[in-house]
Scaffold this motif. Structure first.
Motif, PDB file in Angstrom:
ATOM      1  N   ALA A  29      -2.384  13.396   0.682  1.00 16.68           N
ATOM      2  CA  ALA A  29      -3.301  14.045   1.157  1.00 16.68           C
ATOM      3  C   ALA A  29      -3.910  13.350   2.235  1.00 16.68           C
ATOM      4  CB  ALA A  29      -5.370  13.569   0.831  1.00 16.68           C
ATOM      5  N   LEU A  30      -3.430  11.362   2.723  1.00  8.75           N
ATOM      6  CA  LEU A  30      -4.001  11.203   3.562  1.00  8.75           C
ATOM      7  C   LEU A  30      -3.004  11.201   5.085  1.00  8.75           C
ATOM      8  CD1 LEU A  30      -3.082   8.142   5.090  1.00  8.75           C
ATOM      9  CD2 LEU A  30      -3.891   7.147   3.409  1.00  8.75           C
ATOM     10  N   LEU A  31      -1.476  11.851   5.001  1.00  6.16           N
ATOM     11  CA  LEU A  31      -0.804  12.240   5.764  1.00  6.16           C
ATOM     12  C   LEU A  31      -1.074  13.359   5.635  1.00  6.16           C
ATOM     13  CD1 LEU A  31       3.091  10.220   4.288  1.00  6.16           C
ATOM     14  CD2 LEU A  31       1.389   9.593   6.414  1.00  6.16           C
ATOM     15  N   ARG A  32      -1.497  13.929   4.838  1.00  6.97           N
ATOM     16  CA  ARG A  32      -1.539  15.941   5.737  1.00  6.97           C
ATOM     17  C   ARG A  32      -2.892  15.795   6.663  1.00  6.97           C
ATOM     18  NH1 ARG A  32       1.703  19.554   2.573  1.00  6.97           N
ATOM     19  NH2 ARG A  32       2.984  18.609   0.638  1.00  6.97           N
ATOM     20  N   GLN A  33      -3.648  15.350   6.146  1.00  4.68           N
ATOM     21  CA  GLN A  33      -5.204  15.779   6.855  1.00  4.68           C
ATOM     22  C   GLN A  33      -5.344  14.564   8.250  1.00  4.68           C
ATOM     23  OE1 GLN A  33      -8.599  15.269   4.875  1.00  4.68           O
ATOM     24  NE2 GLN A  33      -7.446  15.990   2.631  1.00  4.68           N
ATOM     25  N   ALA A  34      -4.610  13.625   8.467  1.00  3.18           N
ATOM     26  CA  ALA A  34      -4.224  12.612   9.598  1.00  3.18           C
ATOM     27  C   ALA A  34      -3.228  13.642  10.565  1.00  3.18           C
ATOM     28  CB  ALA A  34      -4.272  10.841   9.310  1.00  3.18           C
ATOM     29  N   LEU A  35      -2.426  13.766  10.065  1.00  2.00           N
ATOM     30  CA  LEU A  35      -2.256  14.492  11.238  1.00  2.00           C
ATOM     31  C   LEU A  35      -2.240  16.115  11.214  1.00  2.00           C
ATOM     32  CD1 LEU A  35       1.538  13.578   8.974  1.00  2.00           C
ATOM     33  CD2 LEU A  35       1.206  13.180  11.438  1.00  2.00           C
ATOM     34  N   ALA A  36      -3.158  16.781  10.749  1.00  6.59           N
ATOM     35  CA  ALA A  36      -3.552  18.022  11.806  1.00  6.59           C
ATOM     36  C   ALA A  36      -3.950  17.550  11.732  1.00  6.59           C
ATOM     37  CB  ALA A  36      -3.865  18.511   9.485  1.00  6.59           C
ATOM     38  N   SER A  37      -5.198  16.482  11.870  1.00  7.06           N
ATOM     39  CA  SER A  37      -6.328  15.981  12.825  1.00  7.06           C
ATOM     40  C   SER A  37      -5.368  15.552  14.291  1.00  7.06           C
ATOM     41  CB  SER A  37      -6.760  15.093  12.359  1.00  7.06           C
ATOM     42  OG  SER A  37      -7.565  15.728  11.118  1.00  7.06           O
ATOM     43  N   GLY A  38      -4.579  14.981  14.487  1.00  6.02           N
ATOM     44  CA  GLY A  38      -4.011  14.638  15.948  1.00  6.02           C
ATOM     45  C   GLY A  38      -3.396  13.659  16.111  1.00  6.02           C
ATOM     46  N   ALA A  39      -3.103  12.569  14.548  1.00  3.85           N
ATOM     47  CA  ALA A  39      -2.389  11.167  14.667  1.00  3.85           C
ATOM     48  C   ALA A  39      -1.135  12.015  15.220  1.00  3.85           C
ATOM     49  CB  ALA A  39      -2.184  10.956  13.234  1.00  3.85           C
ATOM     50  N   THR A  40      -0.590  10.890  16.262  1.00  6.06           N
ATOM     51  CA  THR A  40       0.756  11.212  16.321  1.00  6.06           C
ATOM     52  C   THR A  40       1.989  10.197  15.610  1.00  6.06           C
ATOM     53  OG1 THR A  40       0.189   9.752  18.630  1.00  6.06           O
ATOM     54  CG2 THR A  40       0.414  11.975  18.776  1.00  6.06           C
ATOM     55  N   ARG A  41       1.401   9.285  15.111  1.00  6.22           N
ATOM     56  CA  ARG A  41       2.261   8.198  13.742  1.00  6.22           C
ATOM     57  C   ARG A  41       1.234   7.378  12.982  1.00  6.22           C
ATOM     58  NH1 ARG A  41       5.610   3.463  16.348  1.00  6.22           N
ATOM     59  NH2 ARG A  41       5.655   1.984  14.500  1.00  6.22           N
ATOM     60  N   VAL A  42       1.260   6.975  11.748  1.00  9.76           N
ATOM     61  CA  VAL A  42       0.844   7.296  10.624  1.00  9.76           C
ATOM     62  C   VAL A  42       2.145   6.040  10.075  1.00  9.76           C
ATOM     63  CG1 VAL A  42       0.071   7.216   8.443  1.00  9.76           C
ATOM     64  CG2 VAL A  42      -0.008   9.423   9.785  1.00  9.76           C
ATOM     65  N   SER A  43       1.862   4.389   9.491  1.00 11.74           N
ATOM     66  CA  SER A  43       2.628   3.999   9.872  1.00 11.74           C
ATOM     67  C   SER A  43       1.812   3.337   8.625  1.00 11.74           C
ATOM     68  CB  SER A  43       2.411   2.320  10.700  1.00 11.74           C
ATOM     69  OG  SER A  43       2.768   2.553  11.811  1.00 11.74           O
ATOM     70  N   LEU A  44       2.976   3.413   7.635  1.00 12.69           N
ATOM     71  CA  LEU A  44       2.157   2.804   6.100  1.00 12.69           C
ATOM     72  C   LEU A  44       2.987   1.937   5.325  1.00 12.69           C
ATOM     73  CD1 LEU A  44       3.231   5.403   3.383  1.00 12.69           C
ATOM     74  CD2 LEU A  44       1.667   6.708   4.726  1.00 12.69           C
ATOM     75  N   GLN A  45       2.621   1.305   4.041  1.00 12.11           N
ATOM     76  CA  GLN A  45       3.510   0.575   3.528  1.00 12.11           C
ATOM     77  C   GLN A  45       3.228   0.717   2.069  1.00 12.11           C
ATOM     78  OE1 GLN A  45       3.931  -3.662   4.743  1.00 12.11           O
ATOM     79  NE2 GLN A  45       4.566  -4.469   2.574  1.00 12.11           N
ATOM     80  N   VAL A  46       3.953   0.098   1.123  1.00 12.39           N
ATOM     81  CA  VAL A  46       3.159   1.036   0.108  1.00 12.39           C
ATOM     82  C   VAL A  46       3.677  -0.008  -1.279  1.00 12.39           C
ATOM     83  CG1 VAL A  46       3.100   2.194  -2.210  1.00 12.39           C
ATOM     84  CG2 VAL A  46       3.155   2.803  -0.274  1.00 12.39           C
ATOM     85  N   ASN A  47       2.759  -1.049  -2.161  1.00 12.01           N
ATOM     86  CA  ASN A  47       3.286  -2.251  -3.147  1.00 12.01           C
ATOM     87  C   ASN A  47       2.718  -2.195  -4.339  1.00 12.01           C
ATOM     88  OD1 ASN A  47       4.822  -4.180  -0.359  1.00 12.01           O
ATOM     89  ND2 ASN A  47       2.934  -4.115   0.103  1.00 12.01           N
ATOM     90  N   VAL A  48       3.848  -2.112  -4.772  1.00 12.47           N
ATOM     91  CA  VAL A  48       3.589  -2.085  -6.041  1.00 12.47           C
ATOM     92  C   VAL A  48       3.340  -3.392  -6.729  1.00 12.47           C
ATOM     93  CG1 VAL A  48       4.688  -2.594  -8.711  1.00 12.47           C
ATOM     94  CG2 VAL A  48       5.771  -0.975  -7.060  1.00 12.47           C
ATOM     95  N   ILE A  49       2.141  -3.421  -7.094  1.00 15.26           N
ATOM     96  CA  ILE A  49       1.195  -4.761  -7.878  1.00 15.26           C
ATOM     97  C   ILE A  49       0.829  -5.522  -8.784  1.00 15.26           C
ATOM     98  CG2 ILE A  49      -0.169  -4.569  -5.298  1.00 15.26           C
ATOM     99  CD1 ILE A  49      -2.764  -3.894  -6.758  1.00 15.26           C
ATOM    100  N   GLY A  50       1.408  -4.404  -9.966  1.00 11.26           N
ATOM    101  CA  GLY A  50       1.182  -5.082 -10.871  1.00 11.26           C
ATOM    102  C   GLY A  50       1.079  -3.323 -12.121  1.00 11.26           C
ATOM    103  N   GLU A  51       0.677  -3.962 -13.257  1.00 12.33           N
ATOM    104  CA  GLU A  51       1.216  -2.825 -13.789  1.00 12.33           C
ATOM    105  C   GLU A  51      -0.123  -2.399 -14.894  1.00 12.33           C
ATOM    106  OE1 GLU A  51       3.743  -1.258 -15.396  1.00 12.33           O
ATOM    107  OE2 GLU A  51       5.038  -2.642 -13.868  1.00 12.33           O
ATOM    108  N   ASP A  52      -0.771  -1.006 -15.054  1.00 11.46           N
ATOM    109  CA  ASP A  52      -1.868  -1.074 -15.391  1.00 11.46           C
ATOM    110  C   ASP A  52      -1.801  -1.545 -16.605  1.00 11.46           C
ATOM    111  OD1 ASP A  52      -2.516   1.099 -13.345  1.00 11.46           O
ATOM    112  OD2 ASP A  52      -1.442   2.582 -14.649  1.00 11.46           O
ATOM    113  N   PRO A  53      -3.763  -1.429 -17.002  1.00  7.57           N
ATOM    114  CA  PRO A  53      -4.005  -2.356 -18.021  1.00  7.57           C
ATOM    115  C   PRO A  53      -3.701  -1.678 -19.250  1.00  7.57           C
ATOM    116  CG  PRO A  53      -5.558  -2.270 -16.157  1.00  7.57           C
ATOM    117  CD  PRO A  53      -4.087  -1.683 -15.755  1.00  7.57           C
TER     118      PRO A  53
END
Length: 83
Positions: free
Chosen positions: A58-82
């Motif tokens: 959602a953030l990629l789609r909506q930020a680009l539709a709202s004028g972002a020319t670049r979105v930088s992101l990093q996704v990390n695994v931080i653990g398992e669900d309890p």
């Protein structure tokens, strides 16, 4: 699985938050996530994998539709669900 996403949107405007930055922050703040931290130079959010990935889509789609020319992101695994 638990994930953490860190993201920024561009172009920057130091005088006023651009529409794409506001939209991206609203997306993560309204998502079903466990922790959200927004700031002027970067944002982070944590939660279950499905919730984080849904928010990232959602953030990629909506930020680009709202004028972002670049979105930088990093996704990390931080653990398992309890269980």
């Amino acid at each position: 699985m638990r994930l953490r996403v860190e993201f920024t949107t561009e172009p920057f405007d130091l005088d006023e938050a651009p529409a794409h930055a506001v939209v991206a922050r609203e997306v993560v703040q309204s998502a079903d996530l466990d922790a959200v931290d927004v700031g002027p130079f970067g944002n982070t959010a944590e939660g279950g994998a499905d919730e984080v990935l849904t928010a990232v889509d959602a953030l990629l789609r909506q930020a680009l539709a709202s004028g972002a020319t670049r979105v930088s992101l990093q996704v990390n695994v931080i653990g398992e669900d309890p269980k």
